[in-house]
Design a protein around this motif. Sequence first.
Motif, PDB file in Angstrom:
ATOM      1  N   UNK A 155     -32.003  -7.241  48.256  1.00 23.81           N
ATOM      2  CA  UNK A 155     -30.704  -6.560  48.356  1.00 23.81           C
ATOM      3  C   UNK A 155     -29.957  -6.951  49.627  1.00 23.81           C
ATOM      4  N   UNK A 156     -30.692  -7.173  50.723  1.00 19.01           N
ATOM      5  CA  UNK A 156     -30.004  -7.517  51.969  1.00 19.01           C
ATOM      6  C   UNK A 156     -29.356  -8.904  51.889  1.00 19.01           C
ATOM      7  N   UNK A 157     -29.936  -9.806  51.095  1.00 18.15           N
ATOM      8  CA  UNK A 157     -29.342 -11.138  50.933  1.00 18.15           C
ATOM      9  C   UNK A 157     -28.078 -11.077  50.078  1.00 18.15           C
ATOM     10  N   UNK A 158     -28.139 -10.330  48.981  1.00 16.99           N
ATOM     11  CA  UNK A 158     -26.946 -10.165  48.146  1.00 16.99           C
ATOM     12  C   UNK A 158     -25.841  -9.464  48.930  1.00 16.99           C
ATOM     13  N   UNK A 159     -26.209  -8.442  49.693  1.00 11.92           N
ATOM     14  CA  UNK A 159     -25.219  -7.716  50.496  1.00 11.92           C
ATOM     15  C   UNK A 159     -24.544  -8.653  51.482  1.00 11.92           C
ATOM     16  N   UNK A 160     -25.317  -9.514  52.120  1.00 17.61           N
ATOM     17  CA  UNK A 160     -24.735 -10.430  53.107  1.00 17.61           C
ATOM     18  C   UNK A 160     -23.887 -11.503  52.431  1.00 17.61           C
ATOM     19  N   UNK A 161     -24.328 -11.979  51.262  1.00 15.95           N
ATOM     20  CA  UNK A 161     -23.529 -12.930  50.493  1.00 15.95           C
ATOM     21  C   UNK A 161     -22.157 -12.333  50.188  1.00 15.95           C
ATOM     22  N   UNK A 162     -22.158 -11.103  49.668  1.00 22.34           N
ATOM     23  CA  UNK A 162     -20.900 -10.444  49.334  1.00 22.34           C
ATOM     24  C   UNK A 162     -20.064 -10.193  50.588  1.00 22.34           C
ATOM     25  N   UNK A 163     -20.720  -9.883  51.688  1.00 23.20           N
ATOM     26  CA  UNK A 163     -20.021  -9.632  52.941  1.00 23.20           C
ATOM     27  C   UNK A 163     -19.275 -10.880  53.406  1.00 23.20           C
ATOM     28  N   UNK A 164     -19.903 -12.044  53.243  1.00 29.31           N
ATOM     29  CA  UNK A 164     -19.258 -13.302  53.622  1.00 29.31           C
ATOM     30  C   UNK A 164     -18.130 -13.663  52.661  1.00 29.31           C
ATOM     31  N   UNK A 165     -18.282 -13.274  51.395  1.00 29.49           N
ATOM     32  CA  UNK A 165     -17.332 -13.665  50.348  1.00 29.49           C
ATOM     33  C   UNK A 165     -16.045 -12.855  50.408  1.00 29.49           C
ATOM     34  N   UNK A 166     -16.150 -11.554  50.702  1.00 27.60           N
ATOM     35  CA  UNK A 166     -15.004 -10.657  50.591  1.00 27.60           C
ATOM     36  C   UNK A 166     -14.143 -10.631  51.842  1.00 27.60           C
ATOM     37  N   UNK A 167     -12.835 -10.496  51.593  1.00 20.70           N
ATOM     38  CA  UNK A 167     -11.865 -10.346  52.682  1.00 20.70           C
ATOM     39  C   UNK A 167     -10.976  -9.125  52.427  1.00 20.70           C
ATOM     40  N   UNK A 168     -11.461  -8.158  51.640  1.00 15.22           N
ATOM     41  CA  UNK A 168     -10.661  -6.999  51.239  1.00 15.22           C
ATOM     42  C   UNK A 168     -11.091  -5.752  51.997  1.00 15.22           C
ATOM     43  N   UNK A 169     -10.207  -4.762  52.053  1.00 17.89           N
ATOM     44  CA  UNK A 169     -10.518  -3.512  52.756  1.00 17.89           C
ATOM     45  C   UNK A 169     -11.315  -2.546  51.888  1.00 17.89           C
ATOM     46  N   UNK A 170     -11.301  -2.753  50.560  1.00 17.35           N
ATOM     47  CA  UNK A 170     -12.009  -1.848  49.652  1.00 17.35           C
ATOM     48  C   UNK A 170     -13.507  -1.809  49.975  1.00 17.35           C
ATOM     49  N   UNK A 171     -14.072  -0.612  50.206  1.00  9.43           N
ATOM     50  CA  UNK A 171     -15.498  -0.530  50.533  1.00  9.43           C
ATOM     51  C   UNK A 171     -16.383  -0.996  49.372  1.00  9.43           C
ATOM     52  N   UNK A 172     -17.365  -1.808  49.700  1.00 15.72           N
ATOM     53  CA  UNK A 172     -18.386  -2.214  48.737  1.00 15.72           C
ATOM     54  C   UNK A 172     -19.726  -1.754  49.299  1.00 15.72           C
ATOM     55  N   UNK A 173     -20.422  -0.904  48.546  1.00 15.00           N
ATOM     56  CA  UNK A 173     -21.663  -0.289  49.015  1.00 15.00           C
ATOM     57  C   UNK A 173     -22.798  -0.651  48.066  1.00 15.00           C
ATOM     58  N   UNK A 174     -23.893  -1.110  48.618  1.00 14.35           N
ATOM     59  CA  UNK A 174     -25.070  -1.448  47.824  1.00 14.35           C
ATOM     60  C   UNK A 174     -26.150  -0.407  48.061  1.00 14.35           C
ATOM     61  N   UNK A 175     -26.920  -0.133  47.006  1.00 20.40           N
ATOM     62  CA  UNK A 175     -28.013   0.826  47.117  1.00 20.40           C
ATOM     63  C   UNK A 175     -29.102   0.490  46.105  1.00 20.40           C
ATOM     64  N   UNK A 176     -30.245   1.124  46.267  1.00 17.21           N
ATOM     65  CA  UNK A 176     -31.369   0.900  45.367  1.00 17.21           C
ATOM     66  C   UNK A 176     -32.329   2.064  45.459  1.00 17.21           C
ATOM     67  N   UNK A 177     -33.563   1.843  45.050  1.00 15.81           N
ATOM     68  CA  UNK A 177     -34.580   2.888  45.110  1.00 15.81           C
ATOM     69  C   UNK A 177     -35.922   2.281  45.484  1.00 15.81           C
TER      70      UNK A 177
END
Length: 267
Positions: free
Chosen positions: A34-56
């Motif tokens: 999950x931390x790799x996908x989160x960082x990938x998305x973090x590098x990809x996005x330039x928008x203000x809309x919050x993107x939150x990842x979670x799991x169990x």
Amino acid sequence: MTPNDMFNIAKLVDSEIKHTNYDGIVITHGTDTIEETAYFLDLYYKMETPIVMTGAMRNLSELGYDGLSNIVSAILVASDSQSKNRGVLLVMNDEINAASEVTKTHTVALDTFKSLEFGPLGVVDSSRVFFYRSNTNTKPKITISKLTKRVEIVKAASGTDSSIINFLIDSKVDGIIIEALGRGNVPPMMVPGIARAIQEGIPVVVTSRCPKGRVFDTYAYQGGGYHLKQLGVLFSGNLPSQKSRILLMLALESISTNDELNQYFEN
């Protein structure tokens, strides 16, 4: 999950945000990567809309299942106006962490996801969202339209030589991440392989196998950080190997010279 899966998720969410006025996005994900996908998305996005990842960390058949609580907390964070322009966030165990800082620290513990160097950005407490600080990492500006580069990780240990590095060079890898010792040093036997990779135009990035602290060109002996810097190795700051790999994969889609790549890792 593969990097291409991450790219497909990024494009899907990107298209949704462009066509619908969402207050926030929550993505559920397995915890191993999950931390790799989160960082990938973090590098990809330039928008203000919050993107939150979670799991169990526990499944529905186990006592103390944490999935529902984590989803509720993630929704609270994603819908909170304070979460805008903070990049991609990871919310589990009622803690809010930045994608660039968080890592999985324990195989089964509910509080496994930690920002070891700096602590959480904030918490969810009694259905309220509290932020303590801003992100520490400056997010590089990377725009990609494809994902084609292959980058692999080599971990250094006592007596590690150049065998794996030479294999990767012969396999036509596009980049190599070295998870080095301590401050960013490798056994001298790894140096010939590293030097060969750089001579053949394959960028080499050094990270540390230590969970906290920055790599730096401190030591000048053969295989020390200063020596590696003189060879043309790039340094990842305090970014771990798995995230340095994601950053290099994306950066290589548009640039290839060490000088250009260095601007991403120096941040």
